[in-house]
Scaffold this active site. Sequence first.
Site, mmCIF file in Angstrom:
data_model
loop_
_atom_site.group_PDB
_atom_site.id
_atom_site.type_symbol
_atom_site.label_atom_id
_atom_site.label_comp_id
_atom_site.label_asym_id
_atom_site.label_seq_id
_atom_site.Cartn_x
_atom_site.Cartn_y
_atom_site.Cartn_z
ATOM 1 N N ASP A 18 6.251 -8.908 -69.601
ATOM 2 C CA ASP A 18 6.678 -8.428 -68.655
ATOM 3 C C ASP A 18 7.838 -9.785 -67.796
ATOM 4 O OD1 ASP A 18 9.119 -7.298 -67.286
ATOM 5 O OD2 ASP A 18 7.358 -5.457 -66.011
ATOM 6 N N ASP A 115 13.413 -7.361 -72.250
ATOM 7 C CA ASP A 115 12.416 -7.469 -70.515
ATOM 8 C C ASP A 115 10.844 -7.542 -70.314
ATOM 9 O OD1 ASP A 115 12.485 -5.420 -69.628
ATOM 10 O OD2 ASP A 115 13.053 -6.553 -67.448
ATOM 11 N N GLU A 116 10.239 -6.759 -71.837
ATOM 12 C CA GLU A 116 8.759 -6.427 -71.943
ATOM 13 C C GLU A 116 8.465 -6.066 -73.305
ATOM 14 O OE1 GLU A 116 7.699 -2.811 -69.948
ATOM 15 O OE2 GLU A 116 9.333 -2.084 -69.381
#
EC number: 2.7.7.7
Length: 363
Positions: A18, A115-116
């Site tokens: 993350d 973003d993860e």
Amino acid sequence: MLTFPLINDTSRKIIHIDMDAFFASVEVRDNPSLKGKPVVIARNPLQTGGRGVVSTCSYEARAFGIHSASAKEAYDLCPQAIFISGNYEKYTKVSKQVREIFKRYTDDIEAASIDEAYLDVTENKIGAQSAIKIAKLIQHDIFVELGLTCSAGVSYNKFLAKIASDYEKPHGLTLIMPEEALEFLAKLPVEKFHGVGKATVPKLHALDFFNGGDLQKADPVDLAERFGVYGWELYQKANGIHNSKVKNYRERKSVGKERTYGKLLYLPDDIKAELSKISGKVSDSLKSHQLKGSIVILKLRYSDFTTLTKRKSLAEKLESPEEIAEVAQEIFEELEYDESLGVRLLGVTVTEFGAQKSTLDMQ
């Protein structure tokens, strides 16, 4: 209470990565003068009449209580915050660079968002036995090469890896071993369970379920009766069971485009004209993915943020801009449109692709 055999696969090694305050961190990296300052990714509400929402913010901004909020609320909490409109194209480019780093270690990558991502490193490209080692190498590579930090969670399934990555931020690394999972989850508040939304928390509290330990002692049949399949899944997760595999692709379920207007739309003819433009973009995307859909969804948001959505099912699948626009405009005409409020956002989505040849969105 009925009991069920709980089959738990603890053989896998899963990492959840993350990126820390991703959009804001990219902006700080590219403009070092922002370091240590409260940065909010949103248009400045003083320039938009209070409109706009926060995409993300730096940890310095979060210290003022800014999280998911409107830009106006963020300004009220921290008037000295630095508001940046954001650059999604730039963030997407950086996200792809992060993914290239992942590929050095495994091809089993499932992007959960920009973003993860989840990585299955049970078998990996460097022959490492330790998932912790790979997580540290990824954190090192991202920091040295991209100037960004990320948090990592390591465990034997996706659910636990996700919880672990949230446990210590920023730049954290948390491991949950199989023999530690039940005790770890027993202490975890239900609101920290990934997938438990704000509306579900008070319902669980009303039934005296406050943490994983309460769910572990629950009757799974009772949970299933109250919450459906989700209740059974929640019982399994509380017991450390989540056998969903890391999938390195996602089949596209819908294609949609929307646009926010700085200058509000009032006249129905102007709204219909905009729906035609948006429908054209949806059509282009459908064609690029070789898809046709039989449901069109219209989204309309007024200036006071009241949002209307309405869908129409069709007998035939469509993809042409003219057909999509025609249906979207028909839906609009069926709405009880309040011309006095003004429209700040319009969106058109096509879904229900059914059995057909389609491309897959590689994450």
